[in-house]
Structures are given as C-alpha cells and as structure tokens.
Design a protein around this motif. Sequence first.
Motif, PDB file in Angstrom:
ATOM      1  N   ASP A 155     -11.459  -7.722  -4.737  1.00 41.21           N
ATOM      2  CA  ASP A 155     -10.951  -8.428  -5.912  1.00 41.21           C
ATOM      3  C   ASP A 155      -9.736  -7.733  -6.525  1.00 41.21           C
ATOM      4  O   ASP A 155      -9.173  -8.221  -7.507  1.00 41.21           O
ATOM      5  N   LEU A 156      -9.334  -6.596  -5.931  1.00 40.39           N
ATOM      6  CA  LEU A 156      -8.195  -5.833  -6.463  1.00 40.39           C
ATOM      7  C   LEU A 156      -7.070  -5.627  -5.458  1.00 40.39           C
ATOM      8  O   LEU A 156      -5.924  -5.406  -5.862  1.00 40.39           O
ATOM      9  N   LYS A 157      -7.381  -5.688  -4.170  1.00 36.23           N
ATOM     10  CA  LYS A 157      -6.410  -5.280  -3.146  1.00 36.23           C
ATOM     11  C   LYS A 157      -5.087  -6.035  -3.220  1.00 36.23           C
ATOM     12  O   LYS A 157      -4.017  -5.473  -2.924  1.00 36.23           O
ATOM     13  N   ASP A 158      -5.131  -7.292  -3.633  1.00 34.12           N
ATOM     14  CA  ASP A 158      -3.887  -8.060  -3.731  1.00 34.12           C
ATOM     15  C   ASP A 158      -3.069  -7.710  -4.968  1.00 34.12           C
ATOM     16  O   ASP A 158      -1.910  -8.117  -5.073  1.00 34.12           O
ATOM     17  N   ASN A 159      -3.676  -6.955  -5.876  1.00 31.38           N
ATOM     18  CA  ASN A 159      -2.990  -6.600  -7.122  1.00 31.38           C
ATOM     19  C   ASN A 159      -2.716  -5.098  -7.237  1.00 31.38           C
ATOM     20  O   ASN A 159      -2.400  -4.617  -8.321  1.00 31.38           O
ATOM     21  N   ILE A 160      -2.842  -4.371  -6.153  1.00 32.63           N
ATOM     22  CA  ILE A 160      -2.557  -2.929  -6.182  1.00 32.63           C
ATOM     23  C   ILE A 160      -1.053  -2.698  -6.075  1.00 32.63           C
ATOM     24  O   ILE A 160      -0.376  -3.249  -5.203  1.00 32.63           O
ATOM     25  N   TRP A 161      -0.543  -1.874  -6.979  1.00 34.63           N
ATOM     26  CA  TRP A 161       0.881  -1.549  -6.998  1.00 34.63           C
ATOM     27  C   TRP A 161       1.281  -0.774  -5.748  1.00 34.63           C
ATOM     28  O   TRP A 161       0.528   0.067  -5.237  1.00 34.63           O
ATOM     29  N   THR A 162       2.475  -1.058  -5.243  1.00 30.66           N
ATOM     30  CA  THR A 162       3.032  -0.325  -4.105  1.00 30.66           C
ATOM     31  C   THR A 162       4.381   0.256  -4.498  1.00 30.66           C
ATOM     32  O   THR A 162       5.251  -0.458  -5.017  1.00 30.66           O
ATOM     33  N   ASN A 163       4.537   1.542  -4.243  1.00 34.99           N
ATOM     34  CA  ASN A 163       5.805   2.217  -4.496  1.00 34.99           C
ATOM     35  C   ASN A 163       6.738   1.922  -3.329  1.00 34.99           C
ATOM     36  O   ASN A 163       6.666   2.546  -2.274  1.00 34.99           O
ATOM     37  N   THR A 164       7.620   0.957  -3.514  1.00 40.70           N
ATOM     38  CA  THR A 164       8.488   0.519  -2.425  1.00 40.70           C
ATOM     39  C   THR A 164       9.566   1.539  -2.068  1.00 40.70           C
ATOM     40  O   THR A 164      10.234   1.396  -1.032  1.00 40.70           O
TER      41      THR A 164
END
Length: 202
Positions: free
Chosen positions: A115-124
């Motif tokens: 329920d969180l994986k699609d909303n985890i921030w990624t440092n691009t």
Amino acid sequence: LQVRNFRTSVTPADSLRRMSSDKKLPIFELMKIELTKNSLPDLLLALNSIHRLPSVIFAEPNFKVRKIQVPNDPSFPSLWGMTKISAPAAWDSFKGSDKTVVAVIDTGVDINHKDLKDNIWTNTKEIAGNGIDDDGNGYIDDVNGWDFAYSDNNPSDGDGHGTHCAGTVAARGDNGIGVVGVNWVAKIMPVKVLDDTIVTGK
C-alpha cells in the motif's frame, strides 16, 4: 434560496416578489427564490429579510448536494481519524499531489509494502548501488531515504511504527488495498532515526 410555501391565510408579500424571480417547485410546496443583482447582495442578509416576512414559514439556501469521495480501500471504514478531520469531504476537491514529499522520521518504512510502494520517494540524482555519493549530499546511495540509526542507506522498518505513520500520511488511495492516507499520492521519504531496540522500561 428555497422558501416554504406561504401560509394560506396570508397573501405573499409584495417585497418578496420585487426582490426575486420565483417559481413553485413540485415537491414539498417549496418556492425557489433567485436573487438578482439588484436585490440583496448578501445571502445572510437576504435570508434574514425573508425570515421577517409574516407570510414565510422558513427559508434556507438552496445548496447543491454532492456525494463525498469515499475510497474503495477495504479498511477505510475503520479509519475513524479520517472522518474526524473531514478527509472525505476534502477528497471530493483534492486528493493530494505526487509533487508533495513527506519525510517520515521514525523507525523507518517498509518501502515494499503493497500500500506504500507506489508512493515511496526516489532520489533521482542518485545512482543505486554504485557506492558513490552522486548528488554530493554526504550520503552514499541514498536512493529511498536514509538510516541515521545504523548509518546506512537502508531505512527499512524493524518495528512497524514508521510504516504505520507513513500509511496515515500517504497510503495509496482508492487502490482496493488496505488503508488510505490523507494524501493519496504524496511521496514518502523514509528517514530512520530510531533503532530496532524495544525499550521495556525494566
């Protein structure tokens, strides 16, 4: 405005007719009053004026009623806090933005939680696994946050509390899974500052 039908013993007031265009509605013996530009400009002032007329039983704004946005997440009904803060009414207008990044400073976050994986921030600006501080911020491979408790780039949750808090902030909304966060699509930046030790107080 909608006004209850005039009392049968009283003739409708001329002042009411002058201030509006009106028509009778087919239900509940109501009369719809449409305020014109040349009539009372303030809604409350108009209501007070109409209430004072002896021929009127009651008057109230003719509000448009719409259904509120309720997500299909199965555990939503148990989230009493969302109702407490009127979140469903807010979601009818705005469900959040994926431009919003929220740092959850806690025990870490399960970044693979369904329920969180699609909303985890990624440092691009960081290249995962190359052992180099690509963005020059002092933290190597900080792709999904940082673990200050153990000084590494794996802010995984060894307790569950941080994951729970992250879900309250931004569990994916209306995806048919688990719960829903206040912001359906915000990005969660896991920042682990508490280690996995449980203090019992003994």
